[in-house]
Design an enzyme around this catalytic site. Structure first.
Site, mmCIF file in Angstrom:
data_model
loop_
_atom_site.group_PDB
_atom_site.id
_atom_site.type_symbol
_atom_site.label_atom_id
_atom_site.label_comp_id
_atom_site.label_asym_id
_atom_site.label_seq_id
_atom_site.Cartn_x
_atom_site.Cartn_y
_atom_site.Cartn_z
ATOM 1 N N ASN A 39 -6.962 12.693 23.510
ATOM 2 C CA ASN A 39 -6.916 12.253 22.182
ATOM 3 C C ASN A 39 -8.357 12.535 21.745
ATOM 4 O O ASN A 39 -9.032 11.417 21.804
ATOM 5 C CB ASN A 39 -6.280 11.068 21.765
ATOM 6 C CG ASN A 39 -6.098 10.682 20.189
ATOM 7 O OD1 ASN A 39 -6.581 11.346 19.405
ATOM 8 N ND2 ASN A 39 -5.552 9.535 20.063
ATOM 9 N N ARG B 110 -3.118 15.160 21.613
ATOM 10 C CA ARG B 110 -2.713 14.764 20.262
ATOM 11 C C ARG B 110 -3.595 15.539 19.159
ATOM 12 O O ARG B 110 -4.854 15.500 19.311
ATOM 13 C CB ARG B 110 -3.022 13.289 20.284
ATOM 14 C CG ARG B 110 -2.549 12.771 18.995
ATOM 15 C CD ARG B 110 -2.577 11.365 18.949
ATOM 16 N NE ARG B 110 -2.031 10.479 17.733
ATOM 17 C CZ ARG B 110 -2.039 9.477 17.397
ATOM 18 N NH1 ARG B 110 -2.499 8.698 18.207
ATOM 19 N NH2 ARG B 110 -1.681 9.029 16.206
ATOM 20 N N HIS C 13 1.838 9.328 12.179
ATOM 21 C CA HIS C 13 2.459 8.536 13.209
ATOM 22 C C HIS C 13 3.461 9.086 13.971
ATOM 23 O O HIS C 13 4.545 8.342 14.175
ATOM 24 C CB HIS C 13 2.558 7.264 12.735
ATOM 25 C CG HIS C 13 1.302 6.424 12.154
ATOM 26 N ND1 HIS C 13 1.282 5.730 11.202
ATOM 27 C CD2 HIS C 13 0.207 6.060 13.053
ATOM 28 C CE1 HIS C 13 0.347 5.090 11.202
ATOM 29 N NE2 HIS C 13 -0.464 5.355 12.124
ATOM 30 N N ARG D 118 -7.315 1.085 4.499
ATOM 31 C CA ARG D 118 -7.220 2.354 3.736
ATOM 32 C C ARG D 118 -6.198 1.584 2.431
ATOM 33 O O ARG D 118 -5.319 0.720 2.880
ATOM 34 C CB ARG D 118 -6.166 3.019 4.262
ATOM 35 C CG ARG D 118 -7.032 4.071 4.957
ATOM 36 C CD ARG D 118 -6.219 5.294 5.852
ATOM 37 N NE ARG D 118 -6.502 4.786 7.467
ATOM 38 C CZ ARG D 118 -5.511 5.140 8.307
ATOM 39 N NH1 ARG D 118 -4.669 6.306 7.972
ATOM 40 N NH2 ARG D 118 -5.539 4.769 9.586
ATOM 41 N N GLU E 187 3.340 6.677 22.270
ATOM 42 C CA GLU E 187 2.988 7.898 22.071
ATOM 43 C C GLU E 187 2.645 8.961 23.080
ATOM 44 O O GLU E 187 2.981 9.917 23.016
ATOM 45 C CB GLU E 187 1.983 7.831 20.810
ATOM 46 C CG GLU E 187 2.354 7.178 19.442
ATOM 47 C CD GLU E 187 1.110 6.546 18.591
ATOM 48 O OE1 GLU E 187 0.622 5.587 19.015
ATOM 49 O OE2 GLU E 187 0.980 7.376 17.606
#
Ligand code: ADP
Length: 395
Positions: A7, A90, A179, A239, A382
């Site tokens: 990742n 990813r 996600h 955010r 994940e």
């Protein structure tokens, strides 16, 4: 089979070396400060963590450092890199090109490059990770797994923004959602835990630093809260989530901000950090609120209010709900947050069992016996999904 999961961020690179069959993790770690100086954090289950300062002018040296430590006599877990069967990456944004994971070839790389305008911060970094792996392991199969792919089953009424249609037709402006690998893992587990019914309606709440919800009918996404980018939806650590776009023009005019400054405020200085002024971390907010900090409490209340509203919205969108899933840092660990998120939803057939809900970080059913809707805590995985896709495509 053994798979290396990568990742890659702009100055960091996370890795996990694991079995896609059993989910066993042989080693994992993080290269940080790439392009600055370089540090490798490496851990193997049952052994002490290793931290090494290694020069990493680019992602290539970072990948090289990962391979070196994996085969290192003292700290490694394999004798030779031949034991790495495939590499899974990813990738943030797959745009409309990718509805599933993809074996990396020139066409795949070109398609990821085309998505750079949609994921300007992440896709270039993801590509650096891919290219670095290709350079040091030219003959290993590599697979790209996209954060957006699982959401591509959304119907047009969910993904279309109410702006001139040509921006969709000419510029690919639509809801994508993120996600996706987490939503895919937990929604599939939820269907299993429901006993694999022919029809299912599941609301997945991925609540961490970044948060998003998805509505899944029969295992397929019909709506999700994030949008063209990961700034949309519920408020997050830093955010803003959804806001009235008028605010952007108003603040830019009032303070003379340029668009970069404005977007930085919405991405890095907003969310529960922005409201509280205390922290983006939910544990810090819990502590501050317990000490009487009213803005920390307001930030938590706002988060609960918006997530709960979206749970209601998705039950309406699906015409019902069989299960609500909580996952990621907050969803898996915050007993109090889960309780508050379903408080008042008894009219929808949602009732939590406060004793069963006293669980953290393990798969659990926490609804009351007389709850029509199941409430699942499902730790997300994940990496396992990426490993499984990588193994399947590499074969
Ligand atoms: P990321 O999006 O970076 O993967 P995580 O999914 O790890 O984030 O979630 C991190 C968030 O989870 C942090 O805000 C952290 O405070 C929160 N969290 C972790 N454990 C708990 C807990 N026991 N109670 C409340 N919040 C928690």
């Amino acid at each position: 089979m053994k798979v290396l999961i990568i990742n890659a961020g702009s100055s960091s690179l996370k890795y996990q070396f694991m079995s896609p069959d059993t989910g066993d993790v042989y080693a994992k770690g993080l290269c940080e400060r790439i392009g600055i100086d370089g540090r490798l954090n490496h851990s193997v289950p049952g052994r002490d963590k290793v931290v090494q300062d290694i020069a990493m002018p680019s992602h290539s040296e970072a990948i090289q450092a990962v391979l070196s430590i994996l085969v290192d006599e003292t700290n490694g877990v394999i004798k030779s890199t031949d034991e790495i069967d495939a590499v899974g990456h990813r990738v943030l944004h797959g745009g409309m090109a990718f509805t599933e994971s993809c074996l990396i070839d020139d066409a795949c790389i070109a398609a990821i490059e085309k998505c750079i305008p949609l994921g300007p911060l992440h896709n270039p970094a993801n590509l650096m990770g891919i290219r670095a792996c290709q350079a040091v392991m030219p003959n290993k199969p590599q697979v790209a797994v996209f954060d957006t792919a699982f959401h591509m089953t959304m119907p047009a009424k969910a993904y279309t923004y109410a702006i001139p249609y040509e921006y969709y037709e000419n510029d690919d402006v639509r809801r994508y959602g993120f996600h996706g690998t987490s939503h895919r893992y937990v929604s599939a587990r939820a269907v299993d835990m429901l006993g694999n019914p022919e029809h299912s309606k599941v609301i997945c709440c991925h609540l961490g630093n970044g948060s998003s919800l998805s509505a899944c009918v029969d295992g397929k996404v019909v709506d999700t809260t994030m949008g063209l980018g990961p700034l949309a939806g519920v408020p997050m650590g830093t955010r803003s989530g959804d806001i009235d776009a008028t605010i952007i023009e108003y603040l830019m005019d009032r303070y003379g901000y340029d668009i970069k400054t404005m977007m930085n405020i919405l991405n890095k200085k907003s969310g529960v950090l922005g409201i509280s002024g205390v922290s983006s971390d939910f544990r810090d907010l819990d502590n501050a609120a317990a000490e009487g900090n009213e803005r920390a409490q307001l930030a938590l209340d706002k988060f609960v209010y918006e997530v709960k509203k979206d749970i209601g919205a998705y039950a309406a969108a699906m015409g019902g709900c069989d299960a609500i899933v909580f996952t990621a840092g907050v969803g898996e660990n915050s007993i109090d947050m889960r309780e508050k998120l379903v408080e008042g939803l008894e009219y929808m057939g949602v009732k939590i069992d406060p004793v069963k809900n006293k669980t953290r970080g393990v798969e659990a059913e926490v609804q009351a016996d007389d709850s029509r809707v199941k409430i699942f805590v499902i730790p997300t995985n994940e990496e396992l999904m990426i490993a499984k896709d990588t193994a399947a495509l590499a074969k």
